[in-house]
Design an enzyme around this catalytic site. Structure first.
Site, PDB file in Angstrom:
ATOM      1  N   LYS A 146     -17.717   9.115   7.419  1.00 33.88           N
ATOM      2  CA  LYS A 146     -17.000  10.235   8.058  1.00 33.88           C
ATOM      3  C   LYS A 146     -16.234  11.055   7.017  1.00 33.88           C
ATOM      4  CE  LYS A 146     -13.827   9.231  11.325  1.00 33.88           C
ATOM      5  NZ  LYS A 146     -12.509   9.835  11.048  1.00 33.88           N
TER       6      LYS A 146
ATOM      7  N   GLY B 265      -8.016  14.121  12.744  1.00 33.49           N
ATOM      8  CA  GLY B 265      -6.904  14.350  11.822  1.00 33.49           C
ATOM      9  C   GLY B 265      -7.389  14.872  10.480  1.00 33.49           C
TER      10      GLY B 265
ATOM     11  N   GLN C 262      -5.517  12.111   3.053  1.00 29.64           N
ATOM     12  CA  GLN C 262      -5.589  13.406   3.743  1.00 29.64           C
ATOM     13  C   GLN C 262      -4.583  14.379   3.156  1.00 29.64           C
ATOM     14  OE1 GLN C 262      -5.223  12.569   7.943  1.00 29.64           O
ATOM     15  NE2 GLN C 262      -7.348  11.873   8.084  1.00 29.64           N
TER      16      GLN C 262
ATOM     17  N   ASP D 130      -8.330   2.051   7.796  1.00 29.62           N
ATOM     18  CA  ASP D 130      -8.993   2.274   9.090  1.00 29.62           C
ATOM     19  C   ASP D 130      -9.586   0.994   9.678  1.00 29.62           C
ATOM     20  OD1 ASP D 130      -8.381   4.963   9.035  1.00 29.62           O
ATOM     21  OD2 ASP D 130     -10.262   5.530   8.067  1.00 29.62           O
TER      22      ASP D 130
HETATM   23  C1  S3P Z   1      -9.108   9.908   5.666  1.00 28.59           C
HETATM   24  C2  S3P Z   1      -7.961   9.313   5.212  1.00 28.59           C
HETATM   25  C3  S3P Z   1      -7.209   8.302   5.955  1.00 28.59           C
HETATM   26  C4  S3P Z   1      -8.036   7.703   7.094  1.00 28.59           C
HETATM   27  C5  S3P Z   1      -8.789   8.733   7.867  1.00 28.59           C
HETATM   28  C6  S3P Z   1      -9.701   9.535   6.963  1.00 28.59           C
HETATM   29  C7  S3P Z   1      -9.763  10.930   4.847  1.00 28.59           C
HETATM   30  O1  S3P Z   1      -6.054   8.906   6.512  1.00 28.59           O
HETATM   31  O2  S3P Z   1      -7.203   6.977   7.971  1.00 28.59           O
HETATM   32  O3  S3P Z   1      -9.562   8.120   8.889  1.00 28.59           O
HETATM   33  O4  S3P Z   1     -10.937  11.251   5.094  1.00 28.59           O
HETATM   34  O5  S3P Z   1      -9.116  11.422   3.909  1.00 28.59           O
HETATM   35  P1  S3P Z   1      -4.692   8.988   5.663  1.00 28.59           P
HETATM   36  O6  S3P Z   1      -5.066   9.605   4.401  1.00 28.59           O
HETATM   37  O7  S3P Z   1      -3.755   9.854   6.434  1.00 28.59           O
HETATM   38  O8  S3P Z   1      -4.217   7.572   5.559  1.00 28.59           O
END
Ligand code: S3P
Length: 440
Positions: free
Chosen positions: A26, A99, A174, A320
């Site tokens: 993903k 998110g 993120q 995750d």
């Molecule tokens: C992700 C980072 C993670 C993860 C999310 C996907 C990404 O979140 O939990 O499912 O693709 O950068 P955080 O960076 O907020 O921990």
């Protein structure tokens, strides 16, 4: 996603055997679409995750003028518009449950000469966005949010962003990615320092698109004003989706399962390290590198698991996977203790509260704490649990149902389609006795 509520009903099953391939990663799929859109020339993607979250990202860039053919069978051909080629979308961008879409888009939109509204579903509208609003505002973007920094966001972009040096208060890929993406549009250098390593797909992929980026220790820096060049991307299978099958095969007697072509980037393999420390028999076969990301076939055999204290440094590397890890802990001998994982409270659901509640309903001794959980392994009974519209909660409990003494009904599982289209069919083909029913 269908609006119809569906439940999963699991009547045990197993052993889990054979060779399966779970859908594409993903995180890598989101970035492939975003960087392909911002690149000059064509980007060909194979293995793309065609889940709702990635489709939300794809819809966002189409609404901003990117053309793409597909996706079909994981293939997508993107005609990039270049870093300065996006157009204002006619309407608000709906990120659905995702998110990653919202936070990374907030970074990209901060550098645009137009304003955009980002919204999402009920779960996403409860999630904290100040973590991106703060650094992006420092760079010169203006972002309005609802109460307490919750979505919807109105991003008033600024084509003249300023580069910043930002120390992340939370270990979040993120937020790191949002700041780096804004940095592409900023004057001078943008650097992000992380308190602990988090997934580095943004850095690897920018490099793959020919964009200079450098890392020194925990700090990663890039300079604005460069160009991304279209490329080819082969998305590996998602270790976060493989995690449910890894746990299922470990806890169910006589299981012997190979998960093919899984991304095993060291910033994502906390799950393997944790399950191995618990006594899980997991082998990485045929380790290779595909398009800048390490990939392997993961061989998992049923094992006697023992509870452990999970090292806090592994938390961001398995962030995750805790719903699945909690199910493994429920099947282990002795106590498993997780600390330092308060971030789990702000995922698609409050994964500490929701998992503890569901495990207790199945008769497991699971005690939530402010920043983690204490689980004493023992038999799993049957019963009804709530997914709280969280895809990973639904899939984790379906694997608990594999070894439960009575059937397990999981309510409202339609959000599994956000990350794992075809889960029920694939799980059945591997040996799980799962039926999909009209929700009640
Ligand atoms: C992700 C980072 C993670 C993860 C999310 C996907 C990404 O979140 O939990 O499912 O693709 O950068 P955080 O960076 O907020 O921990």
């Amino acid at each position: 996603m269908t609006d119809r509520k569906i439940d999963y009903l699991v009547h045990g099953g197993g052993p889990l055997r054979g060779r399966i391939r779970v859908p594409g990663d993903k995180s890598i799929s989101h970035r492939a679409v975003m960087f392909g859109a911002l690149a000059e020339g064509e980007t060909r993607v194979t293995g793309l995750l065609e889940g709702e979250d990635v489709l939300a990202t794809l819809g966002a860039f189409r609404a901003m003028g990117m053309r793409a053919e597909g996706p079909a069978d994981g293939q997508l051909l993107i005609h990039g518009v270049g870093l300065r080629g996006l157009r204002a979308p006619a309407e608000a961008i709906d990120c659905g449950n995702s998110g990653t879409s919202m936070r990374l888009l907030a970074g990209i939109l901060s550098g645009q000469p137009f304003s955009t509204t980002l919204t999402g579903d009920a779960s996403l509208r409860r999630r904290p966005m100040n973590r991106v609003i703060t650094p992006l505002s420092e760079m010169g973007s203006r972002i309005e949010a609802a109460e307490n920094g919750r979505p919807p966001l109105q991003v008033h972009g600024n084509a003249q962003l300023r580069g910043i040096h930002y120390a992340l208060p939370v270990a979040s890929a993120q937020v790191k990615s949002a700041v780096l993406l804004a940095g592409l549009f900023a004057d001078g250098e943008t650097c992000v320092t992380e308190p602990a390593p988090t997934r580095d797909h943004t850095e690897r992929m920018l490099h793959g698109f020919g964009y200079p980026i450098r890392r020194e220790g925990q700090t990663v820096c890039l300079r604005g004003g460069g160009r991304l060049h279209g490329t080819t991307i082969q998305v590996p299978a998602d270790i976060s989706s493989a995690a449910f099958f890894m746990v299922g095969a470990l806890i169910c007697p006589d299981s012997d399962l190979v998960l093919e072509h899984v991304g095993v980037n060291p910033t994502r393999t906390g799950i393997i390290e944790i399950l191995t420390r618990m006594g899980g028999r997991i082998d990485l076969l045929n380790l290779r590198e595909v398009g800048g990301e390490p990939v392997a076939d993961i061989h998992v055999r049923s094992s006697r698991l023992t509870g452990i204290r999970i090292p806090e440094k592994l938390v961001p590397l398995a962030i995750d996977e805790f719903p699945a890890i909690f199910v493994a802990a429920a099947c282990a001998e002795g106590e498993t203790v997780l600390t330092g994982a308060e971030e789990l409270r702000v995922k698609e659901s409050d994964r500490i509260a929701v998992m503890a509640d569901g495990l207790q309903r199945l008769g497991v001794d699971a005690r939530p704490t402010a920043d983690g959980m204490v689980i004493r392994g023992g038999p799993i009974g049957g019963g009804e649990v709530e997914s709280h519209t969280d895809h990973r909660i639904a899939m984790a409990f379906s694997m608990a149902g594999l070894v439960a003494r009575e059937p397990v009904r999981i309510h409202d599982c339609r959000h599994v389609a956000t990350s794992f289209p075809g889960y029920a069919e694939l799980a059945r083909s591997a040996g799980l006795s799962l039926s999909v029913e009209e929700g009640r």
